[in-house]
Design a protein around this motif. Structure first.
Motif, PDB file in Angstrom:
ATOM      1  N   LEU A   1      58.752 -59.171 -36.016  1.00 51.88           N
ATOM      2  CA  LEU A   1      58.354 -58.175 -36.833  1.00 51.88           C
ATOM      3  C   LEU A   1      56.948 -57.715 -36.016  1.00 51.88           C
ATOM      4  N   ALA A   2      56.142 -58.097 -35.204  1.00 51.02           N
ATOM      5  CA  ALA A   2      54.848 -57.546 -35.137  1.00 51.02           C
ATOM      6  C   ALA A   2      55.387 -56.237 -34.161  1.00 51.02           C
ATOM      7  N   ALA A   3      56.623 -56.627 -33.762  1.00 51.17           N
ATOM      8  CA  ALA A   3      57.325 -55.290 -32.724  1.00 51.17           C
ATOM      9  C   ALA A   3      56.904 -53.396 -34.408  1.00 51.17           C
ATOM     10  N   ARG A   4      58.198 -54.209 -35.074  1.00 48.16           N
ATOM     11  CA  ARG A   4      58.022 -53.677 -36.408  1.00 48.16           C
ATOM     12  C   ARG A   4      57.276 -52.910 -37.345  1.00 48.16           C
TER      13      ARG A   4
ATOM     14  N   SER B   1      57.860 -49.652 -39.126  1.00 50.29           N
ATOM     15  CA  SER B   1      59.078 -49.274 -39.911  1.00 50.29           C
ATOM     16  C   SER B   1      58.648 -50.831 -40.557  1.00 50.29           C
ATOM     17  N   TRP B   2      57.603 -51.703 -40.405  1.00 47.94           N
ATOM     18  CA  TRP B   2      58.370 -53.147 -41.603  1.00 47.94           C
ATOM     19  C   TRP B   2      58.323 -53.094 -42.625  1.00 47.94           C
ATOM     20  N   GLN B   3      57.718 -51.680 -43.304  1.00 54.07           N
ATOM     21  CA  GLN B   3      58.591 -51.585 -44.682  1.00 54.07           C
ATOM     22  C   GLN B   3      59.749 -51.110 -44.924  1.00 54.07           C
ATOM     23  N   GLN B   4      59.900 -50.298 -43.437  1.00 49.48           N
ATOM     24  CA  GLN B   4      60.931 -48.862 -43.955  1.00 49.48           C
ATOM     25  C   GLN B   4      62.515 -49.452 -44.063  1.00 49.48           C
ATOM     26  N   ILE B   5      63.708 -49.542 -44.685  1.00 52.00           N
ATOM     27  CA  ILE B   5      64.832 -49.694 -44.475  1.00 52.00           C
ATOM     28  C   ILE B   5      65.574 -48.237 -43.505  1.00 52.00           C
ATOM     29  N   LEU B   6      65.710 -48.668 -41.622  1.00 44.83           N
ATOM     30  CA  LEU B   6      66.214 -47.587 -41.538  1.00 44.83           C
ATOM     31  C   LEU B   6      68.083 -47.836 -41.013  1.00 44.83           C
ATOM     32  N   ASP B   7      68.632 -47.010 -40.450  1.00 46.29           N
ATOM     33  CA  ASP B   7      70.337 -46.542 -40.975  1.00 46.29           C
ATOM     34  C   ASP B   7      70.568 -48.517 -40.715  1.00 46.29           C
TER      35      ASP B   7
ATOM     36  N   PRO C   1      63.676 -54.406 -45.402  1.00 45.94           N
ATOM     37  CA  PRO C   1      63.825 -54.997 -44.437  1.00 45.94           C
ATOM     38  C   PRO C   1      64.460 -56.379 -43.984  1.00 45.94           C
ATOM     39  N   THR C   2      64.662 -56.559 -42.959  1.00 46.57           N
ATOM     40  CA  THR C   2      64.421 -58.297 -42.675  1.00 46.57           C
ATOM     41  C   THR C   2      64.797 -58.318 -40.552  1.00 46.57           C
ATOM     42  N   GLY C   3      64.159 -59.785 -40.866  1.00 42.15           N
ATOM     43  CA  GLY C   3      64.361 -60.152 -39.213  1.00 42.15           C
ATOM     44  C   GLY C   3      65.027 -61.069 -38.648  1.00 42.15           C
ATOM     45  N   PRO C   4      65.351 -61.667 -37.852  1.00 41.64           N
ATOM     46  CA  PRO C   4      65.980 -62.528 -37.652  1.00 41.64           C
ATOM     47  C   PRO C   4      65.537 -64.096 -37.428  1.00 41.64           C
ATOM     48  N   LEU C   5      66.189 -65.504 -37.840  1.00 42.25           N
ATOM     49  CA  LEU C   5      66.081 -66.671 -37.289  1.00 42.25           C
ATOM     50  C   LEU C   5      66.638 -66.771 -37.107  1.00 42.25           C
ATOM     51  N   TRP C   6      66.472 -66.853 -35.467  1.00 44.85           N
ATOM     52  CA  TRP C   6      67.268 -67.195 -34.104  1.00 44.85           C
ATOM     53  C   TRP C   6      68.763 -68.651 -34.063  1.00 44.85           C
ATOM     54  N   GLY C   7      69.441 -68.364 -33.860  1.00 44.03           N
ATOM     55  CA  GLY C   7      70.669 -69.315 -33.917  1.00 44.03           C
ATOM     56  C   GLY C   7      72.299 -68.749 -33.626  1.00 44.03           C
TER      57      GLY C   7
ATOM     58  N   LEU D   1      61.148 -58.953 -43.662  1.00 44.48           N
ATOM     59  CA  LEU D   1      59.898 -58.552 -43.157  1.00 44.48           C
ATOM     60  C   LEU D   1      58.334 -57.641 -43.790  1.00 44.48           C
ATOM     61  N   ARG D   2      59.026 -57.724 -45.266  1.00 46.43           N
ATOM     62  CA  ARG D   2      57.938 -57.398 -46.146  1.00 46.43           C
ATOM     63  C   ARG D   2      58.343 -58.094 -46.920  1.00 46.43           C
ATOM     64  N   LEU D   3      56.843 -58.579 -47.143  1.00 41.81           N
ATOM     65  CA  LEU D   3      56.384 -59.570 -48.058  1.00 41.81           C
ATOM     66  C   LEU D   3      55.355 -58.765 -49.453  1.00 41.81           C
ATOM     67  N   PRO D   4      56.403 -59.525 -50.367  1.00 42.20           N
ATOM     68  CA  PRO D   4      55.875 -58.562 -52.146  1.00 42.20           C
ATOM     69  C   PRO D   4      54.739 -59.843 -52.419  1.00 42.20           C
ATOM     70  N   ILE D   5      53.980 -59.040 -52.998  1.00 45.02           N
ATOM     71  CA  ILE D   5      52.986 -60.409 -53.912  1.00 45.02           C
ATOM     72  C   ILE D   5      52.934 -59.847 -55.329  1.00 45.02           C
ATOM     73  N   GLY D   6      53.297 -61.098 -55.876  1.00 45.27           N
ATOM     74  CA  GLY D   6      53.498 -60.824 -57.569  1.00 45.27           C
ATOM     75  C   GLY D   6      52.171 -61.346 -58.316  1.00 45.27           C
ATOM     76  N   ALA D   7      52.280 -60.117 -58.423  1.00 41.09           N
ATOM     77  CA  ALA D   7      50.689 -60.809 -59.915  1.00 41.09           C
ATOM     78  C   ALA D   7      49.903 -60.769 -59.593  1.00 41.09           C
ATOM     79  N   LEU D   8      49.230 -59.516 -58.633  1.00 39.47           N
ATOM     80  CA  LEU D   8      48.454 -59.966 -58.077  1.00 39.47           C
ATOM     81  C   LEU D   8      47.079 -59.828 -59.141  1.00 39.47           C
ATOM     82  N   THR D   9      45.615 -60.880 -58.954  1.00 45.95           N
ATOM     83  CA  THR D   9      44.930 -60.170 -59.789  1.00 45.95           C
ATOM     84  C   THR D   9      43.447 -61.090 -58.501  1.00 45.95           C
ATOM     85  N   TRP D  10      42.422 -60.407 -59.284  1.00 46.59           N
ATOM     86  CA  TRP D  10      40.998 -60.716 -58.090  1.00 46.59           C
ATOM     87  C   TRP D  10      39.946 -60.278 -58.806  1.00 46.59           C
TER      88      TRP D  10
END
Length: 347
Positions: A204-207, A212-218, A250-256, A296-305
């Motif tokens: 994720l840090a590399a993206r 590209s962390w919030q872009q969906i690549l081919d 987009p997603t990243g790997p959890l190794w196994g 890779l991208r975390l949506p924040i639901g119903a954010l208020t402040w």
């Protein structure tokens, strides 16, 4: 253990968890309980209480094995949290647990159900967080919060996953070098998760670094916010509105074990990071873990402040299970005196 921020440097600084009341978490279960069955489900409010310690208290008081106590996820110790537990009591009446209740552990609701509460069964977590001793320019904070609400944040595993000063990862590397696993189930799970989380964070840090962390690549593999299943990006239309709406990511790997479901430059990136950690990757596969994916991208639901006082920022938002409120805060401010050891899991 976390990579670069996505939206620029901190807007200022603040204190997180000056008291337990500054960090409140409520599980969003999204499940209708039947009212009958072998399992007693309890919604508890706990203050500065560890989830596993409460599970042991419940098992002892109900006279059952610890394995017969279910909970959906670990919650913060230094916090006020509302979460469900289940007790397997076939053929037995509801136990008298009244001796357990106190100002720090309170029963909110109790119902019967046919099934045990499984890990990860809740849909989301709702957070109410107070940042105190705030030193930041309000206009800049408001602009940053609007960006986070609209665009999300990188879905890093928070520093809590790695233990105080990264101790969990150091221990995981030691066990991996020996090609062995801790005999204790809890410790084994914690160290395997820390190693997997570290590798994911590197991808994720590399993206984040290349934008590209919030872009969906081919060649990406994608997933919905609230689903563990994933599919090839080629199945999405180029203008699919769900991408902009932060419903699919987009997603990243959890190794196994298994082959990564990506190709091209994405595969080269992920394999390059794996190649830099061959001992850890081999250890994870040998432990029987299967390849999985995480958004890779975390949506924040119903954010208020709002600002209760000039030096306090109150945030409320919802996150999918397995995600960390502290990575949201990290995109806003740097923290004053908040050692990682005081931050527990937010699953």
């Amino acid at each position: 253990m976390l990579g670069p921020r996505a939206w620029g440097g901190p807007c200022g600084q603040a204190r997180l968890k000056a008291s337990a009341d500054d960090f409140c978490v409520t599980e969003v279960l999204n499940l209708e309980l039947s009212g009958s069955g072998e399992h007693v489900w309890l919604l508890l409010e706990k203050r500065e209480q560890n989830t596993e310690a409460v599970a042991r208290l419940l098992a002892r008081a109900a006279g059952i094995r610890l394995r017969d106590v279910g909970y959906a996820g670990l919650k913060d110790r230094q916090a006020v949290t509302r979460q469900w537990f289940s007790l397997h009591l076939p053929g037995r009446e509801d136990p008298d647990l009244s001796s357990l209740w106190s100002a720090d552990l309170r029963l909110i609701e109790q119902q019967r159900h046919q099934r045990k509460l499984q890990r990860g069964a809740h849909q989301a977590n709702r957070f109410a967080i107070r940042l105190t001793d705030l030193q930041a320019e309000r206009l800049q904070l408001d602009q940053r919060l609007q960006t986070l609400s609209r665009c999300g944040v990188p879905n890093y595993f928070g520093p809590q996953r790695f233990g105080h000063a990264g101790q969990n990862l150091f221990e995981a590397r030691d066990w991996a070098a020996r090609g062995a696993l801790p005999p204790a189930r809890g410790k084994r799970s914690r160290l395997l998760s820390s190693a997997r989380s570290y590798l994911f964070n590197r991808v994720l840090a590399a993206r984040v670094a290349d934008g590209s962390w919030q872009q969906i690549l081919d060649d990406d593999c994608v997933a919905f916010s609230d689903s563990r299943s994933h599919f090839a990006a080629s199945r999405l239309a180029a203008d699919d509105p769900r991408v902009k709406a932060l419903d699919v990511h987009p997603t990243g790997p959890l190794w196994g074990q298994g082959e990564p479901p990506v190709d091209g430059p994405i595969l080269a990136l992920e394999q390059g990071i794996a190649a830099a950690e061959p001992v850890v990757c081999t250890w994870l596969a040998a432990a029987g873990l299967k390849q999985e994916r995480r958004i890779l991208r975390l949506p924040i639901g119903a954010l208020t402040w709002h600002y209760p006082t000039a030096d306090c920022l109150q945030l409320e938002f919802t996150l999918p299970t397995g995600c960390f409120a502290t990575v949201v805060v990290r995109e806003l401010v740097s923290l004053i005196s908040s050692p990682a050891g005081e931050l527990d899991s937010e699953h």
